[in-house]
Write a protein that holds these residues in place. Structure first.
Motif, mmCIF file in Angstrom:
data_model
loop_
_atom_site.group_PDB
_atom_site.id
_atom_site.type_symbol
_atom_site.label_atom_id
_atom_site.label_comp_id
_atom_site.label_asym_id
_atom_site.label_seq_id
_atom_site.Cartn_x
_atom_site.Cartn_y
_atom_site.Cartn_z
ATOM 1 N N LYS A 87 36.803 49.181 91.321
ATOM 2 C CA LYS A 87 35.813 49.206 92.395
ATOM 3 C C LYS A 87 35.871 50.529 93.145
ATOM 4 O O LYS A 87 34.836 51.089 93.534
ATOM 5 C CB LYS A 87 36.041 48.034 93.350
ATOM 6 N N ASP A 91 32.810 53.144 93.387
ATOM 7 C CA ASP A 91 32.337 53.656 94.682
ATOM 8 C C ASP A 91 32.315 55.173 94.687
ATOM 9 O O ASP A 91 31.391 55.797 95.220
ATOM 10 C CB ASP A 91 33.228 53.141 95.813
ATOM 11 N N GLU A 112 33.071 49.547 83.305
ATOM 12 C CA GLU A 112 33.043 48.095 83.120
ATOM 13 C C GLU A 112 33.823 47.664 81.877
ATOM 14 O O GLU A 112 34.328 46.540 81.804
ATOM 15 C CB GLU A 112 31.597 47.608 83.004
ATOM 16 N N GLN A 119 34.743 40.194 85.550
ATOM 17 C CA GLN A 119 35.014 41.247 86.527
ATOM 18 C C GLN A 119 33.907 42.296 86.529
ATOM 19 O O GLN A 119 33.585 42.868 87.568
ATOM 20 C CB GLN A 119 36.358 41.905 86.221
ATOM 21 N N ASP A 122 31.304 41.646 89.004
ATOM 22 C CA ASP A 122 31.684 42.062 90.357
ATOM 23 C C ASP A 122 31.414 43.548 90.547
ATOM 24 O O ASP A 122 30.975 43.985 91.612
ATOM 25 C CB ASP A 122 33.168 41.774 90.614
ATOM 26 N N LEU A 123 31.682 44.326 89.499
ATOM 27 C CA LEU A 123 31.416 45.763 89.595
ATOM 28 C C LEU A 123 29.922 46.022 89.692
ATOM 29 O O LEU A 123 29.480 46.906 90.424
ATOM 30 C CB LEU A 123 31.992 46.492 88.370
ATOM 31 N N GLN A 126 28.476 45.858 92.994
ATOM 32 C CA GLN A 126 28.837 46.990 93.839
ATOM 33 C C GLN A 126 27.842 48.143 93.683
ATOM 34 O O GLN A 126 27.840 49.072 94.460
ATOM 35 C CB GLN A 126 30.231 47.518 93.433
#
Length: 329
Positions: A87, A91, A112, A119, A122-123, A126
């Motif tokens: 993450k 970012d 990824e 997971q 989830d990325l 973001q």
């Protein structure tokens, strides 16, 4: 690919299945492992999979199990990158101005692959790349590679340099003539990549925005300006050169309010001496490139900072303030 050929890759496919389909919160049953393998043209028995799992553990894959009733689930407990680390990298990629929007999405997609499919979602949540201020020069990655190659080979480079005009068109500087520069250092400042190099024509160290460089070629000319570059303290270069705009290097004395200690340390580093003047103010003595950007930085801080010396810098600040006032009269 024939089934027999795929059979030889069983161990690799098994590792891919575990890496993609499992994590600390999601396991996979033996039944589903066999189904996934069969999807890839591989037939296997439970006994051989047990053996393969042990081989992968021996190889270093952190495979653990948990039970739900009588069913056993297998999962990869740890990876090269933790989810929090991925993450953080995502970012960094999406907030970097020098990385184009297209390349940001490509890099995030590759990141990824270090996570499970769960997971990776989830990325994806973001990712808010669209609409961010991004560079429009897709060649920056190849520029950086070329510059590194030239530094490694100790050769100078040539390139064209551009700026944007009001029509959002690339406008070549220097009338389109090629710059001849010996590259010495790449530097990241204020979310932009810069090349610090020795400009052959001007015979001095200069810096150039890498995303504004076009048609870089490595020459057969040995790099020049080693002595000039070694005089440059790269660690403090961006502290002295505000906004990476050149100016005359000058020793400047500033009177600052005590509330600005953090601002000055952020800008000039922890080693800058703070000289108390009274209960409310302190003085710092710094070497900076006196440019419009430096004066603008002081103006943005406001009345909490005052130039004490030298007089010519004070005069430049008074002149800048006068011009600002004229704009609004």
């Amino acid at each position: 690919m024939a089934k027999s050929a795929n059979q030889k890759l069983k161990l690799l496919y098994l590792m891919d299945i575990l890496m993609e389909k499992t994590d600390e919160e999601h396991g996979i049953t033996m039944v589903n492992i066999l189904k996934e393998l069969e999807r890839n043209g591989i037939s296997a028995e439970r006994k051989s999979i047990y053996h393969d799992l042990e081989e992968l553990r021996h190889y270093g894959l952190d495979i653990l199990t948990y039970s739900n009733g009588r069913t056993t689930f297998y999962y990869v407990a740890s990876r090269k990158f933790e989810l929090a680390e991925l993450k953080l990298l995502v970012d960094a990629v999406q907030s970097s101005k020098f990385i184009t929007e297209k390349k940001s999405n490509e890099l995030i997609k590759k990141l990824e692959e270090f996570a499970s499919c769960y997971q990776a979602r989830d990325l994806q949540r973001q990712v808010f790349v669209q609409g961010r201020v991004k560079t429009m020069n897709e060649s920056i990655y190849y520029n950086i590679d070329k510059i590194h190659e030239a530094i490694d080979k100790n050769y100078a480079i040539t390139f064209q340099y551009f700026q944007w005009n009001v029509k959002k068109e690339m406008e070549l500087r220097h009338e389109g003539e090629y710059y001849e520069v010996s590259p010495w250092q790449l530097m990241w400042d204020d979310e932009n990549y810069y090349l610090i190099g020795y400009h052959h024509e001007d015979q001095k160290i200069k810096h150039f925005r890498v995303d504004k460089m076009l048609h870089i070629d490595i020459t057969d000319i040995t790099r020049q300006g080693a002595q000039d570059f070694h005089k440059v303290d790269v660690k403090t270069y961006s502290k002295r050169v505000f906004g990476m705009y050149d100016g005359v290097q000058t020793n400047v004395k500033l009177k600052c309010h005590n509330s600005l200690v953090g601002v000055m340390i952020d800008r000039f580093g922890k080693n800058v001496p703070l000289i108390p003047l009274d209960d409310d103010y302190f003085q710092i003595n710094v070497t900076v490139a006196v440019s419009r950007q430096f004066l603008g930085w002081l103006l943005a801080i406001g009345t909490g900072v005052t130039i004490l010396e030298p007089q010519e810098v004070k005069d430049k600040m008074v002149e800048a303030c006068g011009k600002m006032i004229q704009c609004y009269e």
